[in-house]
Design an enzyme around this catalytic site. Structure first.
Site, PDB file in Angstrom:
ATOM      1  N   HIS A 127      61.786  26.006  37.342  1.00 54.39           N
ATOM      2  CA  HIS A 127      62.284  24.661  36.999  1.00 54.39           C
ATOM      3  C   HIS A 127      62.745  23.914  38.251  1.00 54.39           C
ATOM      4  O   HIS A 127      62.504  22.713  38.397  1.00 54.39           O
ATOM      5  CB  HIS A 127      63.467  24.757  36.030  1.00 54.39           C
ATOM      6  CG  HIS A 127      63.072  24.836  34.581  1.00 54.39           C
ATOM      7  ND1 HIS A 127      62.319  23.866  33.954  1.00 54.39           N
ATOM      8  CD2 HIS A 127      63.350  25.758  33.627  1.00 54.39           C
ATOM      9  CE1 HIS A 127      62.146  24.197  32.672  1.00 54.39           C
ATOM     10  NE2 HIS A 127      62.758  25.340  32.449  1.00 54.39           N
ATOM     11  N   HIS A 165      61.789  32.116  35.611  1.00 56.49           N
ATOM     12  CA  HIS A 165      61.558  30.930  34.778  1.00 56.49           C
ATOM     13  C   HIS A 165      62.441  29.768  35.256  1.00 56.49           C
ATOM     14  O   HIS A 165      61.966  28.640  35.441  1.00 56.49           O
ATOM     15  CB  HIS A 165      61.858  31.290  33.319  1.00 56.49           C
ATOM     16  CG  HIS A 165      61.759  30.149  32.344  1.00 56.49           C
ATOM     17  ND1 HIS A 165      60.907  30.171  31.256  1.00 56.49           N
ATOM     18  CD2 HIS A 165      62.415  28.961  32.267  1.00 56.49           C
ATOM     19  CE1 HIS A 165      61.042  29.040  30.580  1.00 56.49           C
ATOM     20  NE2 HIS A 165      61.961  28.296  31.164  1.00 56.49           N
ATOM     21  N   GLU A 166      63.736  30.076  35.475  1.00 58.50           N
ATOM     22  CA  GLU A 166      64.670  29.011  35.874  1.00 58.50           C
ATOM     23  C   GLU A 166      64.388  28.537  37.299  1.00 58.50           C
ATOM     24  O   GLU A 166      64.502  27.344  37.601  1.00 58.50           O
ATOM     25  CB  GLU A 166      66.117  29.485  35.742  1.00 58.50           C
ATOM     26  CG  GLU A 166      66.527  29.931  34.334  1.00 58.50           C
ATOM     27  CD  GLU A 166      66.183  28.930  33.235  1.00 58.50           C
ATOM     28  OE1 GLU A 166      66.161  27.719  33.502  1.00 58.50           O
ATOM     29  OE2 GLU A 166      65.902  29.378  32.103  1.00 58.50           O
ATOM     30  N   GLN A 172      66.974  20.369  34.014  1.00 58.07           N
ATOM     31  CA  GLN A 172      66.889  20.154  32.561  1.00 58.07           C
ATOM     32  C   GLN A 172      68.011  19.274  32.018  1.00 58.07           C
ATOM     33  O   GLN A 172      67.950  18.836  30.872  1.00 58.07           O
ATOM     34  CB  GLN A 172      66.874  21.499  31.827  1.00 58.07           C
ATOM     35  CG  GLN A 172      65.606  22.300  32.076  1.00 58.07           C
ATOM     36  CD  GLN A 172      65.655  23.631  31.357  1.00 58.07           C
ATOM     37  OE1 GLN A 172      66.269  24.570  31.832  1.00 58.07           O
ATOM     38  NE2 GLN A 172      65.022  23.708  30.201  1.00 58.07           N
ATOM     39  N   CYS A 176      60.887  27.445  26.129  1.00 66.04           N
ATOM     40  CA  CYS A 176      61.684  26.665  27.071  1.00 66.04           C
ATOM     41  C   CYS A 176      62.382  25.559  26.282  1.00 66.04           C
ATOM     42  O   CYS A 176      61.754  24.915  25.434  1.00 66.04           O
ATOM     43  CB  CYS A 176      60.776  26.061  28.129  1.00 66.04           C
ATOM     44  SG  CYS A 176      61.641  25.041  29.332  1.00 66.04           S
ATOM     45  N   LEU A 177      63.652  25.349  26.558  1.00 69.75           N
ATOM     46  CA  LEU A 177      64.404  24.322  25.821  1.00 69.75           C
ATOM     47  C   LEU A 177      63.811  22.924  26.036  1.00 69.75           C
ATOM     48  O   LEU A 177      64.013  22.040  25.217  1.00 69.75           O
ATOM     49  CB  LEU A 177      65.880  24.337  26.229  1.00 69.75           C
ATOM     50  CG  LEU A 177      66.659  25.624  25.901  1.00 69.75           C
ATOM     51  CD1 LEU A 177      68.072  25.545  26.455  1.00 69.75           C
ATOM     52  CD2 LEU A 177      66.683  25.881  24.402  1.00 69.75           C
ATOM     53  N   GLY A 199      68.779  30.603  29.411  1.00 63.26           N
ATOM     54  CA  GLY A 199      68.871  30.053  30.754  1.00 63.26           C
ATOM     55  C   GLY A 199      68.759  28.541  30.710  1.00 63.26           C
ATOM     56  O   GLY A 199      68.183  27.983  29.760  1.00 63.26           O
TER      57      GLY A 199
HETATM   58 NI    NI Z   1      62.830  26.403  30.660  1.00 61.68          NI
END
Ligand code: NI
Length: 194
Positions: free
Chosen positions: A165, A161-162, A79, A119-120, A74
């Site tokens: 963000h 999760h997204e 991000q 998480c990226l 995701g």
């Molecule tokens: Ni993330």
């Protein structure tokens, strides 16, 4: 955790041990385009999307490719430095790229599940996060058409999760105090080049 839980947690991180050098290089390059912990954009609330134009759809495609190269499941607009309420995800490796615009959680189950998440934007951090197991979401697609989803398992987790963000919330804000402290240490060490 059961074996099954472990599999799902690995999927969310999707850190396949078998990445070849070319894939690793591509992943590194992609990750350079992803905002990292400490960037204020990750702590900011994104604004509603009002215009569903070619620019939005191009951004969805671009983020989809970036996510794929980064080997993530995701990626939220924050991000990549865009404070707009949309994200992309793909829980099934062969499935289509999903994009949810202006997503809202309409209902969540009382039943919760705890899994490890990465998480990226938080390199090398993995923490346990407890979330409702099942959710109903309404959103719009990249053309502005309404979407209603009822999901569970990995898809429910990725969406939550997204969506976090988009509200400036990170996994370290949702874990235990101990794991948060450990994560902060990892991030500090990374920053100072250890
Ligand atoms: Ni993330």
């Amino acid at each position: 955790m059961t074996d099954n839980d472990q599999t799902e947690a690995e999927e969310l991180r999707r850190e396949p041990p078998e990445l070849d050098p070319e894939m690793l290089a591509r992943r590194e390059a992609a990750l350079r385009h992803v905002r990292k912990f400490g960037d204020p954009v990750l702590k900011s609330r994104a604004a509603e999307v009002e215009t569903f134009d070619d620019g939005l759809r191009a951004e969805v495609e671009r983020m989809g490719l970036l996510m794929e190269d980064a080997v993530g499941v995701g990626l939220a607009a924050n991000q990549v430095g865009l404070l707009r309420r949309f994200f992309v995800y793909r829980v099934d490796e062969d499935g289509p790229l999903e994009a949810l615009v202006n997503p809202v959680i309409d209902w969540e189950s009382d039943q919760e599940e705890t899994f490890e998440e990465g998480c990226l934007s938080l390199p090398q951090v993995v923490v346990e996060v407890t979330r409702p197991a099942q959710i109903r979401v309404s959103a719009q697609d990249r053309f502005g058409e309404p979407i209603e989803l009822e999901v569970e398992g990995l898809e429910a987790r990725v969406i939550q999760h997204e969506l976090d963000h988009l509200n400036g919330v990170l996994i370290i804000d949702r874990t235990t105090r101990g794991q948060r402290r450990e994560a902060m240490r990892t991030l500090r060490d990374l920053e100072s080049g250890f």
